[in-house]
Design an enzyme around this catalytic site. Sequence first.
Site: not given
Length: 320
Positions: A163, A189
Amino acid sequence: MSRITTPFDATTTAAEVLRGIDLTGLRVIVTGGAAGVGAATSAALVGAGASVVLAVRRPEQGERTAGRLRADVPGASVEVRPLDLADRASVRAFVAGWTGPVDVVIGNAGVMATPELRTPEGWELQFATNHLGHHGLVTGLRDALRAGADRTGRAARVVALSSAGHHTAGIDLDDLMFERRPYDPWVAYGQSKTANALFAVEATRRWAADGIVANAVHPGGILTDLSRHLSHEQALAIGIVHEDGSPAEGFKTPEQGAATSVLVAASPLVEGVGGRYFEDCAEAVPASDDRPLVGVRPEALDPESAERLWDASDALLATR
C-alpha cells in the site's frame, strides 16, 4: 534493470488487463477473495478461466461470492476454504489441507488502522494479519508453488498487496510489536505494508531458482470494508471521503484496484519478474518528497532489511 511499464494505467480494470488471456488450468489462491478488491480480483481471474480458491475468514461470505461467480461464469471453478491469517493454527491447517500444485498466491486480505489489538501470542494485530499470516501461508506452500512452476514450465507467482501506506513507516526490527514504542494505528499499518513489500524482495531472492517469484502491489485508493475501523470524522479528516460518505476524487473502483494485482499475477507482460513494487499497472517509480504517497520508498525494497525480516518472521512463527 529497466522499469517495467505496460499499456495500462490507473483507470484500467482487471478484466481489461486479462482480456484475451486464457488462464484455463491455472490454480490461484486469493486471500480475502470474497469482498472488495479481493472479490474483483477473483471475478477477473475466474472470467479468464482460472481455478480460484477464496481463502477467507468468513466462509459464509465466501460462499455467497462463489455463488455469484458461478452464476456469472457457467462452469467456473471456484472453491471456498477457511483461513484466518491472525491465527497460526488456521494458517497451518490451510497449508496442511492443500494438495497438488498452485500457480499463484495473491495475498489480498488485510486490516487497516485498527485500535491496539493483539493476538494470543501478544503480536500486534496488523503486523500479524497483514504480514506474518501471509508469510506463514506462502512459505508453507513453497513446495506447491515449486510444483506449479514445474508443471507449467513458467514461474509460479506470489502477489503481496502492499500500500501507499508503506510511506508512513519502515520496519522497526527491534520493536516489531510496539512493546517499547507508543502504538500508533497508522504507523503499525505502514510497518505491515513495508513488510509486505520486503517479503516479495526476499522471497524472490530465495526462491527464484525454484521457479518462484514474488512482487508487491499497491492497488490504489479504493473505498472498501478495509476502512471499517475509521469513523466518518476520521475518514473526512484524512481526505478519503466527502461529507456524504462518497469516495474522494482520485479513488478507484474495486475493479480498477484489482487491475494491478491480476497484471502481476497472470499477465505475460511480467513473466519471470520478481522483487519489485507495482502501482497503477506499472512498476512504481522511486518515491520523492515532492509527490506524497506516490512511488516506492527505498526501505521497502532494501535487501538487508528483507533478509532480516524474513528470519525474524520465521522465528516468530516457530515459537510455541
